[in-house]
Scaffold this motif. Structure first.
Motif, PDB file in Angstrom:
ATOM      1  N   ASN A 141       0.818 -10.893  -1.162  1.00  0.00           N
ATOM      2  CA  ASN A 141       0.210  -9.835  -0.471  1.00  0.00           C
ATOM      3  C   ASN A 141       0.626  -8.636  -1.282  1.00  0.00           C
ATOM      4  OD1 ASN A 141      -1.026 -11.524   1.002  1.00  0.00           O
ATOM      5  ND2 ASN A 141      -0.974 -10.320   2.964  1.00  0.00           N
ATOM      6  N   MET A 142       2.115  -8.547  -1.630  1.00  0.00           N
ATOM      7  CA  MET A 142       2.747  -7.311  -2.290  1.00  0.00           C
ATOM      8  C   MET A 142       2.245  -7.270  -3.727  1.00  0.00           C
ATOM      9  SD  MET A 142       4.935  -4.935  -1.759  1.00  0.00           S
ATOM     10  CE  MET A 142       5.879  -3.829  -2.992  1.00  0.00           C
ATOM     11  N   ALA A 143       2.280  -8.541  -4.371  1.00  0.00           N
ATOM     12  CA  ALA A 143       1.746  -8.365  -5.607  1.00  0.00           C
ATOM     13  C   ALA A 143       0.334  -7.981  -5.858  1.00  0.00           C
ATOM     14  CB  ALA A 143       2.109  -9.718  -6.415  1.00  0.00           C
ATOM     15  N   LYS A 144      -0.429  -8.406  -5.008  1.00  0.00           N
ATOM     16  CA  LYS A 144      -1.866  -8.248  -4.901  1.00  0.00           C
ATOM     17  C   LYS A 144      -2.162  -6.659  -4.762  1.00  0.00           C
ATOM     18  CE  LYS A 144      -3.252 -12.627  -2.799  1.00  0.00           C
ATOM     19  NZ  LYS A 144      -3.665 -13.310  -1.502  1.00  0.00           N
ATOM     20  N   ALA A 145      -1.553  -6.145  -4.081  1.00  0.00           N
ATOM     21  CA  ALA A 145      -1.604  -4.404  -3.958  1.00  0.00           C
ATOM     22  C   ALA A 145      -1.250  -3.726  -5.200  1.00  0.00           C
ATOM     23  CB  ALA A 145      -0.694  -4.085  -3.035  1.00  0.00           C
ATOM     24  N   ILE A 146      -0.178  -4.278  -5.851  1.00  0.00           N
ATOM     25  CA  ILE A 146       0.089  -3.735  -7.148  1.00  0.00           C
ATOM     26  C   ILE A 146      -0.942  -4.179  -8.065  1.00  0.00           C
ATOM     27  CG2 ILE A 146       1.991  -3.718  -9.165  1.00  0.00           C
ATOM     28  CD1 ILE A 146       3.986  -4.385  -6.736  1.00  0.00           C
ATOM     29  N   ALA A 147      -1.245  -5.542  -8.370  1.00  0.00           N
ATOM     30  CA  ALA A 147      -2.270  -5.770  -9.151  1.00  0.00           C
ATOM     31  C   ALA A 147      -3.548  -5.113  -9.057  1.00  0.00           C
ATOM     32  CB  ALA A 147      -2.322  -7.282  -9.214  1.00  0.00           C
ATOM     33  N   PRO A 157      14.708   6.635  -0.856  1.00  0.00           N
ATOM     34  CA  PRO A 157      14.569   6.335   0.503  1.00  0.00           C
ATOM     35  C   PRO A 157      13.291   6.926   1.112  1.00  0.00           C
ATOM     36  CG  PRO A 157      16.203   8.198   0.477  1.00  0.00           C
ATOM     37  CD  PRO A 157      15.523   8.071  -1.044  1.00  0.00           C
ATOM     38  N   VAL A 158      12.148   6.470   0.717  1.00  0.00           N
ATOM     39  CA  VAL A 158      10.864   6.892   1.361  1.00  0.00           C
ATOM     40  C   VAL A 158       9.833   5.950   2.064  1.00  0.00           C
ATOM     41  CG1 VAL A 158      10.710   8.609  -0.757  1.00  0.00           C
ATOM     42  CG2 VAL A 158       9.834   6.485  -1.228  1.00  0.00           C
ATOM     43  N   LEU A 159      10.502   5.130   2.323  1.00  0.00           N
ATOM     44  CA  LEU A 159       9.658   3.829   2.875  1.00  0.00           C
ATOM     45  C   LEU A 159      10.164   3.760   4.254  1.00  0.00           C
ATOM     46  CD1 LEU A 159       9.348   1.466  -0.091  1.00  0.00           C
ATOM     47  CD2 LEU A 159       7.817   3.012   0.670  1.00  0.00           C
ATOM     48  N   GLY A 160      10.424   4.703   5.110  1.00  0.00           N
ATOM     49  CA  GLY A 160      10.864   4.458   6.424  1.00  0.00           C
ATOM     50  C   GLY A 160      12.380   3.763   6.544  1.00  0.00           C
ATOM     51  N   PRO A 161      12.614   2.908   7.347  1.00  0.00           N
ATOM     52  CA  PRO A 161      13.896   2.378   7.275  1.00  0.00           C
ATOM     53  C   PRO A 161      14.304   1.529   5.993  1.00  0.00           C
ATOM     54  CG  PRO A 161      12.710   1.334   9.109  1.00  0.00           C
ATOM     55  CD  PRO A 161      11.569   2.052   8.164  1.00  0.00           C
ATOM     56  N   LYS A 210       0.797  -1.270  -0.036  1.00  0.00           N
ATOM     57  CA  LYS A 210       0.158  -0.039   0.012  1.00  0.00           C
ATOM     58  C   LYS A 210       0.930   1.203   0.031  1.00  0.00           C
ATOM     59  CE  LYS A 210      -3.762   0.207   0.147  1.00  0.00           C
ATOM     60  NZ  LYS A 210      -4.999   0.518  -0.866  1.00  0.00           N
ATOM     61  N   ALA A 211       1.971   1.228   0.687  1.00  0.00           N
ATOM     62  CA  ALA A 211       2.820   2.166   0.843  1.00  0.00           C
ATOM     63  C   ALA A 211       3.638   2.666  -0.486  1.00  0.00           C
ATOM     64  CB  ALA A 211       4.028   2.070   2.148  1.00  0.00           C
ATOM     65  N   VAL A 212       3.889   1.617  -1.315  1.00  0.00           N
ATOM     66  CA  VAL A 212       4.553   1.691  -2.544  1.00  0.00           C
ATOM     67  C   VAL A 212       3.608   2.469  -3.362  1.00  0.00           C
ATOM     68  CG1 VAL A 212       5.451   0.346  -4.557  1.00  0.00           C
ATOM     69  CG2 VAL A 212       6.372  -0.121  -2.132  1.00  0.00           C
ATOM     70  N   ILE A 213       2.269   1.992  -3.462  1.00  0.00           N
ATOM     71  CA  ILE A 213       1.390   2.459  -4.549  1.00  0.00           C
ATOM     72  C   ILE A 213       1.035   3.991  -4.091  1.00  0.00           C
ATOM     73  CG2 ILE A 213      -1.041   2.331  -5.114  1.00  0.00           C
ATOM     74  CD1 ILE A 213       0.871   0.117  -6.224  1.00  0.00           C
ATOM     75  N   ILE A 214       1.037   4.420  -2.958  1.00  0.00           N
ATOM     76  CA  ILE A 214       0.763   5.724  -2.603  1.00  0.00           C
ATOM     77  C   ILE A 214       1.965   6.649  -2.701  1.00  0.00           C
ATOM     78  CG2 ILE A 214       0.348   7.207  -0.374  1.00  0.00           C
ATOM     79  CD1 ILE A 214      -1.466   5.207   0.711  1.00  0.00           C
ATOM     80  N   LYS A 215       3.178   6.055  -2.256  1.00  0.00           N
ATOM     81  CA  LYS A 215       4.438   6.951  -2.516  1.00  0.00           C
ATOM     82  C   LYS A 215       5.037   6.757  -3.728  1.00  0.00           C
ATOM     83  CE  LYS A 215       6.490   7.664   1.575  1.00  0.00           C
ATOM     84  NZ  LYS A 215       5.958   8.906   2.088  1.00  0.00           N
TER      85      LYS A 215
END
Length: 359
Positions: free
Chosen positions: A205-211, A347-351, A180-185
């Motif tokens: 789950n990661m691929a589902k968010a992108i798909a 570097p936009v995803l926290g750590p 979700k963070a990747v899709i937003i940012k």
């Protein structure tokens, strides 16, 4: 000669306190694990308003003799930022517990939840290697996990279905959140792609968010056969079993989310070469790339507010696996050794950072 003077005694006391704090760090971890096991967050959330200690005791079926013990546990968890207190609306003489953003991630029905990861990391299987760390430093085992159990974590997970489920579940919540963070940012990273392979994508789950965000993008989750055996695809998402050390399915983009830090440099180069080969086989257009989501340890640690998080993950990787958290120079060495020509770190995803790597 007096070894302790008035000028040094405060420094010694501070040093001793510093040692105590670090010595007892594990208590913070185990108290968090206890909160997850008791279901404290879910009880407070179900209550719908700040919950008094007596109400929490009743909801958790805590033995009455443990009431003050629960109070002491909650006091530490409040200090650690997992819960907070406020006056109860209908009785201002009492205070009630309520959730913080951190404890909301402990809710069982939170799709971005961290409870499975907490359960995994604090399971005896993953804590035992730390009891063997000093022994491991004096032998030639690849990890303290091997010293403890005589096999690698991956071998153990392939043999023990319960541990394998725990491992996959722990990655599922994180993948949902970071997806979700990747899709937003970083949504632009995926624009214009026709196909994407999520290497070592677990339960998907990661691929589902992108798909879901890109209905016309064909997404494939590629992982070991026993990981994806019972998983069903849908719409523009499918699952494929295989070995990333042998080959990666061709696609416009290859995604490696939280994967390369598990492996040694030579193994990472092998994986990256296979990813590059998967991009090279796509001759119809330009623009293929590898997308990496992982930590980048800063060279100037004092300027990095996530430094301790990264260093702790680094020791976890050293003790339980064979990988490490890398700085930019180490990442660049991997990319260029695998034949890539350039990269870009965002570097936009926290750590963690999103890294785009180009042939």
């Amino acid at each position: 000669m007096e070894l302790v003077s008035g000028e040094t005694i405060d420094e010694l006391i501070q040093a001793q306190t510093h040692i105590w704090d670090h010595m007892f760090y594990f208590i913070k971890s185990m108290s968090l694990k206890c909160a997850v096991q008791l279901g404290i967050s879910d009880a407070i959330n179900s209550h719908g308003k700040p919950m008094t200690l007596s109400e929490l005791v009743s909801a958790l079926s805590v033995h009455p003799t443990k009431t003050q013990h629960l109070y002491r546990l909650m006091r530490l968890l409040i200090h650690s930022g997992f819960f907070a207190l406020q006056k109860v609306a209908d009785d201002h003489s009492q205070e009630g517990y309520f959730l913080t953003p951190a404890s909301r991630l402990l809710l069982k029905d939170n799709p971005f939840g961290s409870s499975p990861l907490i359960t995994l990391v604090l399971d005896p299987i993953l804590t035992e290697p730390y009891n063997c760390m000093s022994t491991w430093f004096q032998n030639d085992d690849p990890s303290a996990f091997v010293t403890a159990f005589g096999e690698t974590m991956w071998e153990k997970s392939s043999r023990e279905s319960g541990f394998n489920r725990l491992l996959n579940a722990s990655m599922g919540g994180d993948s949902s959140l970071i997806g979700k963070a990747v899709i937003i940012k970083c949504k632009e990273v995926f624009e214009g792609l026709n196909s994407l392979v999520d290497v070592a994508g677990g339960t998907g789950n990661m691929a589902k968010a992108i798909a879901d965000a890109f209905p016309d993008l064909k997404c494939t989750v590629f992982d070991q056969p026993h990981v994806v055996a019972d998983l069903q695809g849908s719409k523009n998402l499918n699952f494929l079993g295989g070995d990333m050390f042998k080959a990666v399915p061709p696609a416009d983009a290859i995604l490696l989310k939280w994967t390369l830090h598990d492996w040694r440099d030579e193994e990472c180069v092998k994986i990256l070469k296979n990813c590059k080969e998967a991009l090279v086989t796509r001759n119809d257009k330009q623009g293929g790339k590898v997308i990496i989501i992982d930590m980048v340890v800063g060279d100037q640690d004092d300027d990095d507010k996530f430094t301790e998080t990264k260093l702790l993950f680094d020791i976890e990787g050293m003790s339980c696996l064979v990988g490490k958290q890398r700085n930019e120079k180490e990442w660049a060495n991997l990319f260029f050794s695998a034949g890539f020509s350039k990269y870009k770190i965002n570097p936009v995803l926290g750590p963690r950072a999103l890294i785009e790597v180009y042939p």
